[in-house]
Write a protein that holds these residues in place. Structure first.
Motif, PDB file in Angstrom:
ATOM      1  N   UNK A 241      19.929  28.392  -0.880  1.00  0.00           N
ATOM      2  CA  UNK A 241      19.525  29.131  -2.083  1.00  0.00           C
ATOM      3  C   UNK A 241      18.102  29.594  -1.840  1.00  0.00           C
ATOM      4  N   UNK A 242      17.841  30.885  -1.971  1.00  0.00           N
ATOM      5  CA  UNK A 242      16.490  31.382  -1.765  1.00  0.00           C
ATOM      6  C   UNK A 242      15.632  30.972  -2.955  1.00  0.00           C
ATOM      7  N   UNK A 243      14.744  30.036  -2.734  1.00  0.00           N
ATOM      8  CA  UNK A 243      13.851  29.610  -3.797  1.00  0.00           C
ATOM      9  C   UNK A 243      14.327  28.389  -4.532  1.00  0.00           C
ATOM     10  N   UNK A 244      15.451  27.779  -4.129  1.00  0.00           N
ATOM     11  CA  UNK A 244      15.944  26.577  -4.777  1.00  0.00           C
ATOM     12  C   UNK A 244      16.637  25.700  -3.754  1.00  0.00           C
ATOM     13  N   UNK A 245      16.810  24.427  -4.071  1.00  0.00           N
ATOM     14  CA  UNK A 245      17.414  23.493  -3.122  1.00  0.00           C
ATOM     15  C   UNK A 245      18.924  23.596  -3.156  1.00  0.00           C
ATOM     16  N   UNK A 246      19.571  23.215  -2.041  1.00  0.00           N
ATOM     17  CA  UNK A 246      21.022  23.255  -1.948  1.00  0.00           C
ATOM     18  C   UNK A 246      21.620  22.071  -2.693  1.00  0.00           C
ATOM     19  N   UNK A 247      22.877  22.216  -3.090  1.00  0.00           N
ATOM     20  CA  UNK A 247      23.573  21.161  -3.794  1.00  0.00           C
ATOM     21  C   UNK A 247      24.586  20.495  -2.880  1.00  0.00           C
ATOM     22  N   UNK A 248      24.996  19.241  -3.183  1.00  0.00           N
ATOM     23  CA  UNK A 248      25.979  18.556  -2.359  1.00  0.00           C
ATOM     24  C   UNK A 248      27.380  19.125  -2.560  1.00  0.00           C
ATOM     25  N   UNK A 249      28.312  18.717  -1.708  1.00  0.00           N
ATOM     26  CA  UNK A 249      29.672  19.236  -1.796  1.00  0.00           C
ATOM     27  C   UNK A 249      30.686  18.238  -1.287  1.00  0.00           C
ATOM     28  N   UNK A 250      31.934  18.456  -1.660  1.00  0.00           N
ATOM     29  CA  UNK A 250      33.049  17.677  -1.130  1.00  0.00           C
ATOM     30  C   UNK A 250      34.120  18.632  -0.658  1.00  0.00           C
ATOM     31  N   UNK A 251      35.092  18.194   0.183  1.00  0.00           N
ATOM     32  CA  UNK A 251      35.904  19.142   0.938  1.00  0.00           C
ATOM     33  C   UNK A 251      37.281  19.496   0.433  1.00  0.00           C
ATOM     34  N   UNK A 252      37.707  20.726   0.807  1.00  0.00           N
ATOM     35  CA  UNK A 252      39.099  21.154   0.655  1.00  0.00           C
ATOM     36  C   UNK A 252      39.384  22.251   1.662  1.00  0.00           C
ATOM     37  N   UNK A 253      40.219  23.265   1.334  1.00  0.00           N
ATOM     38  CA  UNK A 253      40.724  24.146   2.379  1.00  0.00           C
ATOM     39  C   UNK A 253      40.085  25.516   2.421  1.00  0.00           C
TER      40      UNK A 253
ATOM     41  N   UNK B 138      29.651  27.465  -6.711  1.00  0.00           N
ATOM     42  CA  UNK B 138      29.698  26.010  -6.612  1.00  0.00           C
ATOM     43  C   UNK B 138      31.038  25.429  -7.042  1.00  0.00           C
ATOM     44  N   UNK B 139      31.894  26.272  -7.653  1.00  0.00           N
ATOM     45  CA  UNK B 139      33.233  25.825  -8.039  1.00  0.00           C
ATOM     46  C   UNK B 139      34.285  26.150  -6.984  1.00  0.00           C
ATOM     47  N   UNK B 140      33.912  26.933  -5.963  1.00  0.00           N
ATOM     48  CA  UNK B 140      34.907  27.404  -4.994  1.00  0.00           C
ATOM     49  C   UNK B 140      35.388  26.294  -4.073  1.00  0.00           C
ATOM     50  N   UNK B 141      36.599  26.470  -3.567  1.00  0.00           N
ATOM     51  CA  UNK B 141      37.123  25.557  -2.554  1.00  0.00           C
ATOM     52  C   UNK B 141      36.264  25.610  -1.296  1.00  0.00           C
ATOM     53  N   UNK B 142      35.761  26.815  -0.987  1.00  0.00           N
ATOM     54  CA  UNK B 142      34.917  26.968   0.201  1.00  0.00           C
ATOM     55  C   UNK B 142      33.695  26.054   0.106  1.00  0.00           C
ATOM     56  N   UNK B 143      32.982  26.129  -0.995  1.00  0.00           N
ATOM     57  CA  UNK B 143      31.777  25.315  -1.154  1.00  0.00           C
ATOM     58  C   UNK B 143      32.109  23.826  -1.125  1.00  0.00           C
ATOM     59  N   UNK B 144      33.195  23.461  -1.790  1.00  0.00           N
ATOM     60  CA  UNK B 144      33.560  22.057  -1.897  1.00  0.00           C
ATOM     61  C   UNK B 144      34.200  21.495  -0.636  1.00  0.00           C
ATOM     62  N   UNK B 145      34.335  22.321   0.389  1.00  0.00           N
ATOM     63  CA  UNK B 145      34.832  21.834   1.675  1.00  0.00           C
ATOM     64  C   UNK B 145      33.742  21.737   2.733  1.00  0.00           C
ATOM     65  N   UNK B 146      32.515  22.094   2.376  1.00  0.00           N
ATOM     66  CA  UNK B 146      31.450  22.154   3.380  1.00  0.00           C
ATOM     67  C   UNK B 146      31.176  20.807   4.043  1.00  0.00           C
ATOM     68  N   UNK B 147      31.398  19.709   3.344  1.00  0.00           N
ATOM     69  CA  UNK B 147      31.097  18.402   3.917  1.00  0.00           C
ATOM     70  C   UNK B 147      32.324  17.701   4.495  1.00  0.00           C
ATOM     71  N   UNK B 148      33.432  18.426   4.564  1.00  0.00           N
ATOM     72  CA  UNK B 148      34.641  17.865   5.170  1.00  0.00           C
ATOM     73  C   UNK B 148      34.687  18.271   6.641  1.00  0.00           C
TER      74      UNK B 148
END
Length: 311
Positions: free
Chosen positions: A22-34, A273-283
């Protein structure tokens, strides 16, 4: 007969993870999917299997007209040198036959032209035109907003539109080459090309009055997916897609093209932040190669700062 490319959703793989920025803000955590990856169209030994039981496959078919002499479609190559007036926008066109299309402000097209009855002119006297003689209403709106965005950038930097030799009855005209989306998808894709149009136009205008090296766009393996919505402050703000589902599809496209960076409108942050893509970043099992980084921008000045300087 046209060639067919099959892309399917899979959980196979396992390479280093990408990160979200995020330009100017910190990144958020994530959990995985497809996500989408290029796969084999058949069910034989070469096809991809889901790494997790009961994982679903999502198949997208794309047909393109390819010469019968061509053995296969040319692969997308996003690794390009810095160039004035040219940037990738994350949308499919039959001209590019890929889910990312180059948008370009043509180098020899800046000229004086008649104002024309009923034709909108930006406040600084710039008019952007399309390479097609029959632009859609959405394309016309994008051209108007992109021209106004260029004017706002020039005003913010205390600069003026370079002379084109126009008289009081003329305007300065610049032609953009931005291949049209396929018929039927205009309302879903065209509104999110405007930011790339404005950046390409600003880069070309910049090079008309400055050292061209200061105006080159560093677009290698990077693409923009955002529209424009003029703000009351005079600076054109970026317009987001506003749909979790469409953002997922766009990010899957970026992943399949092996893009490294995707720039979205700031207002898309919550939906992203609701996307499957974002929530799969840590998988670690979700990726066959590093996914693209996502960066958010509020307005055109943010995109100029990101693309008109070396990364």
């Amino acid at each position: 007969a046209g060639r067919q490319l099959v892309v399917r959703r899979s959980l196979a793989g396992g390479s280093p993870l990408g990160t979200e920025e995020h330009l100017g803000a910190s990144a958020l955590p994530a959990a995985g999917t497809s996500h989408l990856v290029a796969g084999n169209g058949g069910g034989g030994s070469g096809s991809k299997k889901p790494a997790v039981p009961n994982a679903s496959h999502f198949t997208v078919f794309r047909r393109s007209n390819i010469s019968h002499n061509a053995s296969q479609q040319l692969p997308f190559d996003g690794a390009v040198d810095p160039e004035v007036g040219k940037v990738f926008s994350l949308y499919y066109s039959t001209w590019s036959t890929h889910k990312a299309t180059p948008v370009e402000a043509l180098s020899d097209s800046y000229k004086a032209a008649a104002k024309g009855s009923g034709q909108a002119v930006s406040k600084c006297g710039l008019r952007l035109t399309s390479q097609t003689n029959y632009p859609s209403d959405n394309r016309k709106a994008n051209l108007r907003m992109a021209a106004n965005a260029v004017c706002a950038l020039l005003e913010m930097k205390f600069e003026e539109l370079p002379s084109c030799g126009a008289t009081s009855a003329q305007v300065c005209e610049l032609k953009l080459f931005a291949p049209l989306p396929p018929v039927g998808s205009d309302k879903y894709q065209e509104p999110y090309i405007a930011a790339a149009m404005a950046l390409a136009a600003y880069s070309r205008i910049c090079a008309l009055s400055k050292d061209a090296h200061l105006c080159k766009i560093y677009s290698s393996n990077s693409a923009i997916c955002a529209g424009l919505s003029p703000s009351g402050s005079g600076q054109a703000t970026l317009k987001g897609i506003g749909s979790k589902g469409l953002l997922d599809l766009k990010m899957d496209d970026a992943y399949s093209l092996r893009l490294e960076n995707v720039y979205l409108a700031q207002e898309d942050q919550d939906e992203y932040y609701k996307t499957n893509f974002y929530n799969s970043l840590h998988d670690v099992l979700a990726w066959e190669h590093a996914p693209p980084k996502v960066k958010f921008c509020d307005d055109m000045s943010c995109l100029v700062g990101a693309f008109l300087s070396p990364r």
